[in-house]
Design a protein around this motif. Sequence first.
Motif, short mmCIF file in Angstrom:
data_model
loop_
_atom_site.label_atom_id
_atom_site.label_comp_id
_atom_site.label_asym_id
_atom_site.label_seq_id
_atom_site.Cartn_x
_atom_site.Cartn_y
_atom_site.Cartn_z
N PRO A 22 -11.32 0.26 -1.60
CA PRO A 22 -11.00 -0.93 -0.82
C PRO A 22 -11.80 -2.17 -1.23
CG PRO A 22 -12.22 0.68 0.51
CD PRO A 22 -11.83 1.35 -0.75
N TRP A 79 0.84 -1.20 0.00
CA TRP A 79 0.00 0.00 0.00
C TRP A 79 0.87 1.24 0.00
CZ3 TRP A 79 1.34 -2.11 4.68
CH2 TRP A 79 1.71 -1.24 5.69
N TYR A 97 -10.11 -3.69 -4.21
CA TYR A 97 -8.85 -4.29 -3.75
C TYR A 97 -9.10 -5.64 -3.09
CZ TYR A 97 -5.08 -5.26 -0.46
OH TYR A 97 -4.11 -5.88 0.28
N GLN A 145 -3.90 0.67 -2.83
CA GLN A 145 -3.74 -0.70 -2.34
C GLN A 145 -3.43 -1.59 -3.54
OE1 GLN A 145 -7.66 -0.35 -0.27
NE2 GLN A 145 -6.63 -1.51 1.34
#
Length: 403
Positions: free
Chosen positions: A369, A320, A372, A329
Amino acid sequence: MSHVIVVGAGQAGASCVARLRAKGFDGRITLIGEEPFPPYQRPPLSKAYLLGEMERDRLYLRPESFYAEQDITLKLGAPVTAIDPAARTLTVGDEVLSYDDLVLTTGSTPRRLPAAIGGDLDGVMVVRGLHDVDAMAPRFAKGARVLIVGGGYIGLEAAAVAAKLGLSVTLVEMADRILQRVAAPETSTYFRAVHSEHGVDIREGVGLDHLTGSEGRVTGAVLSDGSTLEVDFVLVGVGIVPNTQLAEMAGVRIENGIATDAQGRTSDPHIWAAGDCASFPMNGQQMRLESVGNAIDQAECVADNILGEDRPYEAKPWFWSDQYDVKLQIAGLSTGYDRIVTRQGEDGVVSFWYYAGDSLLAIDAMNDPRAYMVGKRLIESGKSPDSELIRDPDTNLKALLKA
């Protein structure tokens, strides 16, 4: 009583000794570190800690009392000066210690600029340890002029901190683009735009010719295109070198760092290695991963194998980077990709998916996120969804995990 000595009190070393105790090892454990601090996190050094948003105590991976409570002997500020693999001893100061198993978690050292081009001038600095950041923090004064050499993640993170604190920031990258070695052109373009919005002067395809100084202190820079800059200090982020000196002293095999087998054992059956300094077999070569996740997982695998589990290390690469209000990320390894699939979300959220043919290799997710986590799980399970499904913003990514 069996004695395990771990040399290198960073993330990998701390993870190894904690794992040994957690798995019931009841012998002696000694953790030796060159720095005078207990094991601490490095990633926040150049971000939250440098910005003054994190106190030093919060950097520590565990309270210092943890090691005493777990009967782990900490030797800090204590460089190892000799290893005798035949006798299974090492020397720290004027003390000779015997070991049954030795674990090298010696980390890495930043590359520095040669003295011939001004690398030894006062004000030319690298970002690696607490001492480095404590020394440079007073220079981060509003209006100060900083030159950052190197457009990798370390350089870009330092540029972000400097720009947020109101410094005048110039970053030079010899390659054609920032992040060229580690990311796709799309990711480079994304971060170039972010930094430009914050006033950072990024110069690609331009290297440093030499630094100039006055009375031993850096005052300017001459770049490879002939342009000149006045600077107050210089930050160098041009990569790291694995610390293999102790391993070489012990006579173990060196290949892209300290070479280990799948279990983390070196060519000496009583010496192991983990973290930035260690390479391990992956995809037909000795791979070395410079990341927190690798340091933890590899060190815990070594601890398990010292205890007789005979468990091969299976790397699950993730990384990250924090720059301004962007959290990047990364999952997987992008080596060998031949195309990028872009998934655009709302409010500037975006992710880039690396494919080789029909195979999904890696993902770069910016402030996304969910993408990811799905990408990471897909890669780790060996699943490669149709790239058009990834590209379509209406696709429910979680559903792809069940396909």
